[in-house]
Design a protein around this motif. Structure first.
Motif, PDB file in Angstrom:
ATOM      1  N   GLU A  62      46.285  32.696  44.471  1.00  0.00           N
ATOM      2  CA  GLU A  62      46.813  34.029  44.804  1.00  0.00           C
ATOM      3  C   GLU A  62      48.192  33.922  45.461  1.00  0.00           C
ATOM      4  O   GLU A  62      49.099  34.707  45.154  1.00  0.00           O
ATOM      5  CB  GLU A  62      45.851  34.764  45.740  1.00  0.00           C
ATOM      6  CG  GLU A  62      46.304  36.169  46.110  1.00  0.00           C
ATOM      7  CD  GLU A  62      45.273  36.910  46.938  1.00  0.00           C
ATOM      8  OE1 GLU A  62      44.197  37.250  46.394  1.00  0.00           O
ATOM      9  OE2 GLU A  62      45.519  37.154  48.135  1.00  0.00           O
ATOM     10  N   LYS A  87      45.741  40.722  43.464  1.00  0.00           N
ATOM     11  CA  LYS A  87      44.616  40.180  44.218  1.00  0.00           C
ATOM     12  C   LYS A  87      43.776  39.260  43.333  1.00  0.00           C
ATOM     13  O   LYS A  87      43.633  39.495  42.131  1.00  0.00           O
ATOM     14  CB  LYS A  87      43.734  41.315  44.739  1.00  0.00           C
ATOM     15  CG  LYS A  87      44.447  42.301  45.621  1.00  0.00           C
ATOM     16  CD  LYS A  87      43.600  43.546  45.881  1.00  0.00           C
ATOM     17  CE  LYS A  87      42.259  43.214  46.484  1.00  0.00           C
ATOM     18  NZ  LYS A  87      41.482  44.445  46.805  1.00  0.00           N
ATOM     19  N   THR A  89      39.980  37.612  42.895  1.00  0.00           N
ATOM     20  CA  THR A  89      38.563  37.606  43.254  1.00  0.00           C
ATOM     21  C   THR A  89      37.899  36.458  42.503  1.00  0.00           C
ATOM     22  O   THR A  89      37.990  36.377  41.269  1.00  0.00           O
ATOM     23  CB  THR A  89      37.871  38.932  42.862  1.00  0.00           C
ATOM     24  OG1 THR A  89      38.493  40.016  43.551  1.00  0.00           O
ATOM     25  CG2 THR A  89      36.390  38.901  43.212  1.00  0.00           C
ATOM     26  N   GLU A  90      37.249  35.587  43.243  1.00  0.00           N
ATOM     27  CA  GLU A  90      36.601  34.445  42.603  1.00  0.00           C
ATOM     28  C   GLU A  90      35.252  34.850  42.027  1.00  0.00           C
ATOM     29  O   GLU A  90      34.491  35.590  42.647  1.00  0.00           O
ATOM     30  CB  GLU A  90      36.410  33.316  43.611  1.00  0.00           C
ATOM     31  CG  GLU A  90      35.839  32.045  43.007  1.00  0.00           C
ATOM     32  CD  GLU A  90      35.722  30.916  44.026  1.00  0.00           C
ATOM     33  OE1 GLU A  90      35.077  29.910  43.688  1.00  0.00           O
ATOM     34  OE2 GLU A  90      36.264  31.063  45.144  1.00  0.00           O
ATOM     35  N   GLU A 114      41.998  46.346  37.108  1.00  0.00           N
ATOM     36  CA  GLU A 114      41.827  44.945  36.716  1.00  0.00           C
ATOM     37  C   GLU A 114      42.877  44.611  35.670  1.00  0.00           C
ATOM     38  O   GLU A 114      43.134  45.398  34.744  1.00  0.00           O
ATOM     39  CB  GLU A 114      40.438  44.674  36.168  1.00  0.00           C
ATOM     40  CG  GLU A 114      40.233  43.191  35.834  1.00  0.00           C
ATOM     41  CD  GLU A 114      38.794  42.807  35.567  1.00  0.00           C
ATOM     42  OE1 GLU A 114      38.254  42.002  36.339  1.00  0.00           O
ATOM     43  OE2 GLU A 114      38.234  43.317  34.574  1.00  0.00           O
ATOM     44  N   TYR A 168      35.871  33.188  47.065  1.00  0.00           N
ATOM     45  CA  TYR A 168      36.992  33.891  47.684  1.00  0.00           C
ATOM     46  C   TYR A 168      37.134  35.304  47.124  1.00  0.00           C
ATOM     47  O   TYR A 168      37.141  35.513  45.897  1.00  0.00           O
ATOM     48  CB  TYR A 168      38.286  33.115  47.431  1.00  0.00           C
ATOM     49  CG  TYR A 168      39.531  33.786  47.954  1.00  0.00           C
ATOM     50  CD1 TYR A 168      39.870  33.725  49.301  1.00  0.00           C
ATOM     51  CD2 TYR A 168      40.373  34.488  47.092  1.00  0.00           C
ATOM     52  CE1 TYR A 168      41.023  34.338  49.785  1.00  0.00           C
ATOM     53  CE2 TYR A 168      41.532  35.091  47.560  1.00  0.00           C
ATOM     54  CZ  TYR A 168      41.843  35.017  48.916  1.00  0.00           C
ATOM     55  OH  TYR A 168      42.984  35.636  49.378  1.00  0.00           O
ATOM     56  N   VAL A 169      37.244  36.259  48.027  1.00  0.00           N
ATOM     57  CA  VAL A 169      37.541  37.647  47.669  1.00  0.00           C
ATOM     58  C   VAL A 169      38.753  38.056  48.488  1.00  0.00           C
ATOM     59  O   VAL A 169      38.716  38.044  49.722  1.00  0.00           O
ATOM     60  CB  VAL A 169      36.358  38.589  47.983  1.00  0.00           C
ATOM     61  CG1 VAL A 169      36.739  40.039  47.650  1.00  0.00           C
ATOM     62  CG2 VAL A 169      35.117  38.174  47.202  1.00  0.00           C
ATOM     63  N   SER A 170      39.828  38.381  47.831  1.00  0.00           N
ATOM     64  CA  SER A 170      41.076  38.678  48.530  1.00  0.00           C
ATOM     65  C   SER A 170      40.896  39.787  49.566  1.00  0.00           C
ATOM     66  O   SER A 170      40.379  40.862  49.256  1.00  0.00           O
ATOM     67  CB  SER A 170      42.151  39.104  47.525  1.00  0.00           C
ATOM     68  OG  SER A 170      43.346  39.450  48.207  1.00  0.00           O
ATOM     69  N   SER A 219      32.877  39.893  34.952  1.00  0.00           N
ATOM     70  CA  SER A 219      33.756  40.229  36.063  1.00  0.00           C
ATOM     71  C   SER A 219      33.173  41.363  36.902  1.00  0.00           C
ATOM     72  O   SER A 219      32.731  42.379  36.357  1.00  0.00           O
ATOM     73  CB  SER A 219      35.136  40.656  35.545  1.00  0.00           C
ATOM     74  OG  SER A 219      35.899  41.227  36.587  1.00  0.00           O
ATOM     75  N   ASN A 221      34.863  43.295  38.513  1.00  0.00           N
ATOM     76  CA  ASN A 221      35.884  44.346  38.529  1.00  0.00           C
ATOM     77  C   ASN A 221      36.148  44.943  37.147  1.00  0.00           C
ATOM     78  O   ASN A 221      37.153  45.635  36.955  1.00  0.00           O
ATOM     79  CB  ASN A 221      37.198  43.788  39.092  1.00  0.00           C
ATOM     80  CG  ASN A 221      37.056  43.282  40.514  1.00  0.00           C
ATOM     81  OD1 ASN A 221      36.445  43.917  41.355  1.00  0.00           O
ATOM     82  ND2 ASN A 221      37.604  42.105  40.775  1.00  0.00           N
TER      83      ASN A 221
END
Length: 283
Positions: A62, A87, A89-90, A114, A168-170, A219, A221
């Motif tokens: 990121e 952003k 998002t893992e 997205e 990881y989530v931003s 995903s 998102n």
């Protein structure tokens, strides 16, 4: 008397010339233009796919993705002349590993879009890894994929993805950015493309019209679609199309003239146009 009148007239003309010359020297006119580019031109997925393999972690990816000096991100969905923060998002579920890339157009709920998903798949009984990026259909059109197959040792981020850690989530978003980040203006599309194509590893990423991984990544998102996008889209939803019709992207010119005063004028542009030329060719 005639001589006196001539002298007075000469003095007036001389004074006027000096005044005009002075105004000319102080006339610092600058133009700031917003170039309206197609949304898909703002993020080159071929380059981003290669970048993802070289990151040390999701957070590092990121950071690299949004760094001005790296030249990877030039996306401007709201057409305000500034690059949108992306952003990461893992995605980590069973054998599915990868990332979802999104951006927030405003602080309003429902205005997150997205952009793409990136998937890493290790082949059974092999050290080979397939990396696949799928571009969002609204931005890139249908069936827009990039992929690369290589050994696990060439994919630096695999050691992170396979390690035990919390996905990881931003934590960042619209007007809420990390301290190392500062916003910056978009670059001309031609400059953006030229810099990325010269990067090592760019050409090894291949384009395809269908997925090459066995199980496409899921995903979290996938349903995040922002309505308030002004940049031209390849496959907009009915809501996005309706918004663009009501709110066409514009080219903004800000000029500073005599005495440092400023003025601005706006020029409407069609949301389907790919770009607007600017004064002197700059931004």
């Amino acid at each position: 008397m005639k001589h006196r009148k001539t002298t007075i007239l000469t003095s007036i003309l001389a004074g006027a010339s000096l005044m005009l010359a002075g105004c000319g020297s102080n006339d610092k006119t600058t133009y700031v233009t917003t170039i309206v580019q197609n949304a898909s031109e703002g993020l080159d997925l071929q380059a981003v796919t290669d970048l993802a393999t070289k990151a040390k972690s999701a957070e590092d990816f990121e950071k690299k993705l949004n760094a001005k000096d790296n030249d990877y991100n030039n996306m401007d969905l709201d057409a305000d002349g500034k690059v949108d923060y992306i952003k990461v998002t893992e995605i980590a579920k069973d054998k599915q590993k990868g990332f979802s890339l999104t951006t927030e157009l405003s602080a309003e709920e429902g205005e997150e879009q997205e952009i793409a998903t990136i998937q890493f798949e290790q082949e059974e009984g092999s050290d080979d890894v397939t990396v696949q990026t799928h571009g969002n259909s609204q931005i890139y059109g249908n069936n827009h994929y990039y992929h690369h197959r290589t050994s696990m040792t060439d994919v630096l981020i695999m050691s992170y993805l396979l390690s035990s850690h919390r996905p990881y989530v931003s934590p960042w978003g619209y007007n809420h950015y990390p301290s190392h980040y500062s916003s910056y203006r978009t670059r001309p599309s031609s400059d953006y493309s030229r810099k990325l194509r010269s990067k090592p590893g760019y050409s090894r990423i291949k384009r395809s019209s269908s997925p090459v991984v066995k199980t496409p990544i899921k995903s979290p998102n996938f349903n995040k679609t922002a309505t308030k996008i002004k940049a031209p889209l390849n496959n907009p939803t009915s809501s996005q199309r309706s918004f663009q019709k009501r709110n066409p992207a514009t080219t903004r010119v800000v000029s500073k003239g005599f005495g440092g005063s400023s003025s601005s004028s706006r020029f409407g542009s069609s949301s389907s146009s790919r770009s607007r030329s600017s004064f002197g060719g700059g931004k």
